[in-house]
Design an enzyme around this catalytic site. Sequence first.
Site, short mmCIF file in Angstrom:
data_model
loop_
_atom_site.label_atom_id
_atom_site.label_comp_id
_atom_site.label_asym_id
_atom_site.label_seq_id
_atom_site.Cartn_x
_atom_site.Cartn_y
_atom_site.Cartn_z
N LYS A 113 37.26 -32.70 -11.87
CA LYS A 113 37.88 -33.83 -12.55
C LYS A 113 38.49 -33.42 -13.89
CE LYS A 113 36.33 -37.11 -9.65
NZ LYS A 113 35.59 -36.35 -8.63
C1 LIG Z 1 35.44 -36.50 -7.28
C2 LIG Z 1 34.86 -35.37 -6.54
C3 LIG Z 1 35.19 -35.13 -5.21
C4 LIG Z 1 36.11 -36.05 -4.43
O1 LIG Z 1 37.43 -36.02 -4.90
P1 LIG Z 1 38.44 -37.21 -4.51
O2 LIG Z 1 39.68 -36.92 -5.29
O3 LIG Z 1 37.78 -38.46 -4.97
O4 LIG Z 1 38.65 -37.16 -3.05
C5 LIG Z 1 34.66 -34.01 -4.60
N1 LIG Z 1 33.81 -33.18 -5.26
C6 LIG Z 1 33.45 -33.39 -6.54
C7 LIG Z 1 32.48 -32.47 -7.19
C8 LIG Z 1 33.96 -34.48 -7.24
O5 LIG Z 1 33.62 -34.67 -8.51
#
Ligand SMILES: *Cc1c(COP(=O)(O)O)cnc(C)c1O
Length: 494
Positions: A113
């Site tokens: 993120k």
């Molecule tokens: C948010 C997240 C995901 C999923 O990503 P999306 O964009 O919501 O599909 C997968 N792995 C981790 C560690 C995340 O923080």
Amino acid sequence: MLYTSTRNNKIRVSAAQAIAQGISEEGGLFVPCEIPQLSLDKISALTDMTYIQRAKEILKLFLTDFSDEELNYCVEGAYEKSKFSSEKIAPTVEVGENEYILELWHGPTCAFKDMALQLLPYLMTVSAKKTADGKTIVILVATSGDTGKAALEGFKDVDNTKILVFYPVDGVSPMQKLQMTTQEGNNVAVCAINGNFDDAQSAVKSIFTNGEIKKELAEKNMMFSSANSINWGRLVPQIVYYFSAYADLVEQKRINCGDMINFVVPTGNFGNILAAYYAKKMGLPIKKLVCASNSNNVLTDFLTTGKYNKNRAFYTTTSPSMDILISSNLERLLYHIGGDNDNLVSDLMSALSEKGEYEISEDMLNSIKSDFDAGFADENAVLETISINNYLFDTHTAVAVKVYEDYVSRTNDNIPTVIDSTASPYKFAKTVLCAKLNKESIGLDEFESVKELNKLTGFDIPLPLKALENKEVRFNNVCNKEDMKQMVFKLLNL
Ligand SMILES: *Cc1c(COP(=O)(O)O)cnc(C)c1O
């Protein structure tokens, strides 16, 4: 480059307006009116560039209303070397024959993120200056764990912004919870809700689109925006690392520019894999985008049958950031594959909120199948994958690795493939350690598990996680989902 809404395609807004506003007034999501193209020559030219240079090349195609100076300011601030534990920002690592891991967790909160949320506050403040000068932007976040912390870290003490984060009380890992409840900064607040992520996300969406609340905010010279991946400013930075990973493989002479590769993406809200879809439509030579889910496999079913049905058991798994039954960004995909049909998207989304299900046409399903493959891994498979591999994976990445292995045995498609690694294994240290030791439980707390895992594997512990142990908890609010509105007012002192 202009943007329109998935639920009203008469709307036209600039990138700055789309980013400052977050979500369209009628509840639709902003999408680019057309998808810019990048020729193979231009892709090839990315190989000699740093991550920051690559980011500028991609972002300027979408953010045409940002000046060069503005874009430089945003990108150079976000991906400054001191904030990332790898000089490459998002390195691509070989882990097997034709198998590569794209490490997206070198940022300050140790999850992918950060790749978007380090940039978003810059994009947001520049956008607000252009479109809503003088207003305080209130960022409302629903989080399944990683977005909350990454958004708090990105927005803390940013002028003219406030940020409120809601997380499911039992739906995040102990490390994720501690990361949020100890957050520093004068413009931040955090609250747990009794409910799951979908509850938090639905409540946040309804607060956003509530005219009364908006009016009250406007009187105080404030406006809401979103740091969830419904915001275009969250998605567009993620397109960059697909090009960057491809350029890395060309640079390392693993592939020639123009060769097809696959990407495997551990998926929850469909934001990350949708960014890969945009990269493919821009001309990046991608054969298949493999959507990897955990036991909450609503997307596996949808992408293979065309039927979306969220009326099913919700599982709390060891990969909590993927514990989602309503994947918001699917709405954008439906818009594109449906031929920019806003009425269709509105109908499908009403069916989803009223009946919890919808079905798409054969044509749309065929279009999906030409770009996507899908699979899921249950809890046992995840733990086994962590246990038997030498490279240390977190639980989310392990889901993707397992789905990739299944994909290869099912299809025999073993062209070079990049698997997104979305979190540091130390964010989920206890689960990862148990898996490595083949034990169901261990008598260690989260921090003891971190140290033990480090002893066992020699894999470096990220500094921001090490520092958490001695931090003071600042936030212990809990509320019911019906009371989130009141909580927002309370936290904003309205
Ligand atoms: C948010 C997240 C995901 C999923 O990503 P999306 O964009 O919501 O599909 C997968 N792995 C981790 C560690 C995340 O923080």
